[in-house]
Write an enzyme that holds these catalytic residues in place. Structure first.
Site, PDB file in Angstrom:
ATOM      1  N   ARG A  51       0.813  -1.182   0.186  1.00  0.00           N
ATOM      2  CA  ARG A  51      -0.019   0.119   0.097  1.00  0.00           C
ATOM      3  C   ARG A  51       0.813   1.402  -0.024  1.00  0.00           C
ATOM      4  O   ARG A  51       0.449   2.166  -0.645  1.00  0.00           O
ATOM      5  CB  ARG A  51      -0.948  -0.032   1.281  1.00  0.00           C
ATOM      6  CG  ARG A  51      -1.958   1.088   1.217  1.00  0.00           C
ATOM      7  CD  ARG A  51      -2.940   0.750   2.414  1.00  0.00           C
ATOM      8  NE  ARG A  51      -2.462   1.082   3.567  1.00  0.00           N
ATOM      9  CZ  ARG A  51      -3.210   0.746   4.795  1.00  0.00           C
ATOM     10  NH1 ARG A  51      -4.311   0.318   4.669  1.00  0.00           N
ATOM     11  NH2 ARG A  51      -2.607   1.071   5.990  1.00  0.00           N
ATOM     12  N   ARG A 101      10.769  26.063  -2.543  1.00  0.00           N
ATOM     13  CA  ARG A 101       9.240  26.142  -2.646  1.00  0.00           C
ATOM     14  C   ARG A 101       8.479  26.417  -4.148  1.00  0.00           C
ATOM     15  O   ARG A 101       9.087  27.165  -4.711  1.00  0.00           O
ATOM     16  CB  ARG A 101       8.410  26.801  -1.730  1.00  0.00           C
ATOM     17  CG  ARG A 101       7.127  26.721  -1.684  1.00  0.00           C
ATOM     18  CD  ARG A 101       6.292  27.564  -0.527  1.00  0.00           C
ATOM     19  NE  ARG A 101       4.705  27.179  -0.386  1.00  0.00           N
ATOM     20  CZ  ARG A 101       3.875  27.532  -1.063  1.00  0.00           C
ATOM     21  NH1 ARG A 101       4.095  28.348  -2.038  1.00  0.00           N
ATOM     22  NH2 ARG A 101       2.691  27.027  -0.997  1.00  0.00           N
ATOM     23  N   HIS A 103       4.990  24.482  -6.595  1.00  0.00           N
ATOM     24  CA  HIS A 103       4.067  23.623  -6.617  1.00  0.00           C
ATOM     25  C   HIS A 103       4.378  22.307  -7.516  1.00  0.00           C
ATOM     26  O   HIS A 103       4.311  21.302  -6.723  1.00  0.00           O
ATOM     27  CB  HIS A 103       2.741  24.065  -6.896  1.00  0.00           C
ATOM     28  CG  HIS A 103       2.159  24.989  -6.164  1.00  0.00           C
ATOM     29  ND1 HIS A 103       2.534  26.128  -5.641  1.00  0.00           N
ATOM     30  CD2 HIS A 103       0.875  24.670  -5.382  1.00  0.00           C
ATOM     31  CE1 HIS A 103       1.759  26.563  -4.591  1.00  0.00           C
ATOM     32  NE2 HIS A 103       0.726  25.723  -4.513  1.00  0.00           N
ATOM     33  N   LYS A 149      -2.808   6.832   1.412  1.00  0.00           N
ATOM     34  CA  LYS A 149      -2.438   7.237   2.832  1.00  0.00           C
ATOM     35  C   LYS A 149      -1.619   8.329   2.887  1.00  0.00           C
ATOM     36  O   LYS A 149      -0.370   8.357   3.254  1.00  0.00           O
ATOM     37  CB  LYS A 149      -2.054   6.018   3.295  1.00  0.00           C
ATOM     38  CG  LYS A 149      -2.149   5.945   4.759  1.00  0.00           C
ATOM     39  CD  LYS A 149      -1.849   4.517   5.473  1.00  0.00           C
ATOM     40  CE  LYS A 149      -1.840   4.492   6.998  1.00  0.00           C
ATOM     41  NZ  LYS A 149      -2.910   4.871   7.733  1.00  0.00           N
ATOM     42  N   GLU A 181     -16.176   5.851   6.725  1.00  0.00           N
ATOM     43  CA  GLU A 181     -15.247   5.176   7.744  1.00  0.00           C
ATOM     44  C   GLU A 181     -15.059   6.146   8.523  1.00  0.00           C
ATOM     45  O   GLU A 181     -15.659   7.293   8.924  1.00  0.00           O
ATOM     46  CB  GLU A 181     -13.900   5.047   6.931  1.00  0.00           C
ATOM     47  CG  GLU A 181     -13.265   6.157   6.360  1.00  0.00           C
ATOM     48  CD  GLU A 181     -12.027   5.913   5.423  1.00  0.00           C
ATOM     49  OE1 GLU A 181     -11.358   4.830   5.886  1.00  0.00           O
ATOM     50  OE2 GLU A 181     -11.669   6.521   4.585  1.00  0.00           O
ATOM     51  N   LEU A 205     -10.064   4.668   2.645  1.00  0.00           N
ATOM     52  CA  LEU A 205      -8.676   3.960   2.721  1.00  0.00           C
ATOM     53  C   LEU A 205      -9.004   2.351   2.868  1.00  0.00           C
ATOM     54  O   LEU A 205      -9.740   1.889   3.736  1.00  0.00           O
ATOM     55  CB  LEU A 205      -7.781   4.219   3.768  1.00  0.00           C
ATOM     56  CG  LEU A 205      -6.495   3.779   3.959  1.00  0.00           C
ATOM     57  CD1 LEU A 205      -5.486   4.446   2.833  1.00  0.00           C
ATOM     58  CD2 LEU A 205      -5.543   3.878   5.166  1.00  0.00           C
TER      59      LEU A 205
HETATM   60  C1  LIG Z   1      -8.742   7.114   7.127  1.00  0.00           C
HETATM   61  C2  LIG Z   1      -8.340   5.515   7.554  1.00  0.00           C
HETATM   62  N1  LIG Z   1      -9.273   4.724   7.411  1.00  0.00           N
HETATM   63  C3  LIG Z   1      -8.991   3.119   7.690  1.00  0.00           C
HETATM   64  C4  LIG Z   1      -7.884   3.067   8.234  1.00  0.00           C
HETATM   65  C5  LIG Z   1      -7.520   1.522   8.755  1.00  0.00           C
HETATM   66  O1  LIG Z   1      -6.566   1.067   8.074  1.00  0.00           O
HETATM   67  P1  LIG Z   1      -5.490  -0.081   8.367  1.00  0.00           P
HETATM   68  O2  LIG Z   1      -6.234  -1.250   8.846  1.00  0.00           O
HETATM   69  O3  LIG Z   1      -4.517  -0.433   7.341  1.00  0.00           O
HETATM   70  O4  LIG Z   1      -4.686   0.404   9.587  1.00  0.00           O
HETATM   71  C6  LIG Z   1      -6.932   3.975   8.678  1.00  0.00           C
HETATM   72  C7  LIG Z   1      -5.575   3.586   9.303  1.00  0.00           C
HETATM   73  O5  LIG Z   1      -4.731   4.468   9.722  1.00  0.00           O
HETATM   74  C8  LIG Z   1      -7.077   5.370   8.318  1.00  0.00           C
HETATM   75  O6  LIG Z   1      -6.513   6.421   8.537  1.00  0.00           O
END
Ligand SMILES: Cc1ncc(COP(=O)(O)O)c(C=O)c1O
Length: 291
Positions: A51, A101, A103, A149, A181, A205
């Site tokens: 990931r 700096r 963008h 992430k 989530e 995520l």
């Molecule tokens: C927004 C978000 N969703 C879900 C998760 C869960 O992911 P994982 O099970 O891989 O830790 C996280 C973990 O930090 C997160 O920040």
């Protein structure tokens, strides 16, 4: 003294020097990863590093950042005396690097900045777990690539602070009537005996713990469907829980002041929690499960 990883070396944290021109500082131009470890055994490491590599690829951050990091995770645990710990995690972060700096990506490209540390996880006691978590619903104001992430976590920070301000444990992010989530965990509901969780697309995520829990549900014969959870679903749910690396499987017993189901952690949440703890403590190599 905390030992951390910085640009290829383990060193005391006090010796790390990060430039004010680092694009992580100026633009939040980077990604991170968090992998759990139980008694020094990293759980789902391959899936976590995959990931991480996908996030770096999506941001077009170049450099061979992930290949060497498996060993780094183990060394960080060892150097910080966490290799016997029942509940630690390794945090890794890579930014695009240091450049004046501007963008657009620096030309010529620069070497990514890579930082890592290991910590103990403050697990919830059995008694705390039995009391369950309380949550509030907040608008999901994140960008359209929640699948990356990214270290740009301000919406998540504000969501979690909204929970703290409301005197509860977590926030559920909602957009267009869909509960996507938690602020740092995935969301599951139990509806008519079946697990429901948001499908993995750009809106959430793809949690590694989420994938483990779906595997465990299949092994236990618990039906599961990946589809959006509406606010009406959330109201009607028999059980609701969160999953995440530092969250494990955590029951939500109250949302916006209303009890979920009986107002106590439900039986499926409990079974999945036990299954996850068992997996975390089992001797199976982490690459054989999950992801
Ligand atoms: C927004 C978000 N969703 C879900 C998760 C869960 O992911 P994982 O099970 O891989 O830790 C996280 C973990 O930090 C997160 O920040």
């Amino acid at each position: 003294m905390e030992t951390v990883y910085f640009n290829g070396e383990l060193m005391p944290k006090s010796e790390v020097r990060i430039s004010p021109d680092d694009r992580g500082f100026l633009f939040a131009d980077g990604v991170y990863e968090v992998t759990p470890a139980y008694q020094g055994r990293l759980l789902g490491l391959e899936a976590h590093l995959d990931r991480f590599a996908r996030g770096l690829g999506a941001l077009r951050i170049e450099g061979d950042t992930t290949a060497a990091l498996a060993g780094v995770c183990e060394r960080l645990l060892e150097a910080n005396g966490l290799d016997d710990e029942d509940g630690a995690y390794v945090y890794l972060q890579a930014t695009r690097g240091v450049a004046p700096r501007g963008h657009a990506f620096p030309v010529p490209s620069v070497t990514p900045t890579v930082y890592g540390f290991a910590r103990r996880i403050a697990w919830w006691s059995a008694e705390r777990w039995e009391r369950g978590a309380r949550a509030v619903v907040v608008p999901d104001v994140r960008w359209a690539r929640a699948d990356i992430k990214s270290i740009a976590l301000l919406p998540n920070v504000l969501a979690q602070q909204a929970a703290v301000d409301a005197g509860v444990d977590d926030a559920i992010l909602v957009r267009d009537g869909i509960a996507r989530e938690g602020s740092h965990a995935n969301l599951f509901a139990v509806l008519q005996g079946a697990l429901v969780t948001h499908p993995c697309n750009h809106e959430i995520l793809a949690g590694i713990t989420r994938a483990f829990v779906l595997d465990i549900a299949r092994d236990l014969g618990i039906p599961a469907v990946e589809r959006p959870i509406s606010l009406q679903d959330l109201d009607a749910a028999e059980e609701v829980f969160l999953t995440g690396t530092t969250t494990e499987v955590r029951p939500i017993v109250e949302i916006d002041g209303r009890p979920v189901g009986s107002g106590r952690p439900g039986p499926l949440t409990h079974a999945l929690y036990l299954g996850y703890r068992q997996l975390a403590q089992s001797a199976l190599p982490p690459t054989l499960v999950g992801g």
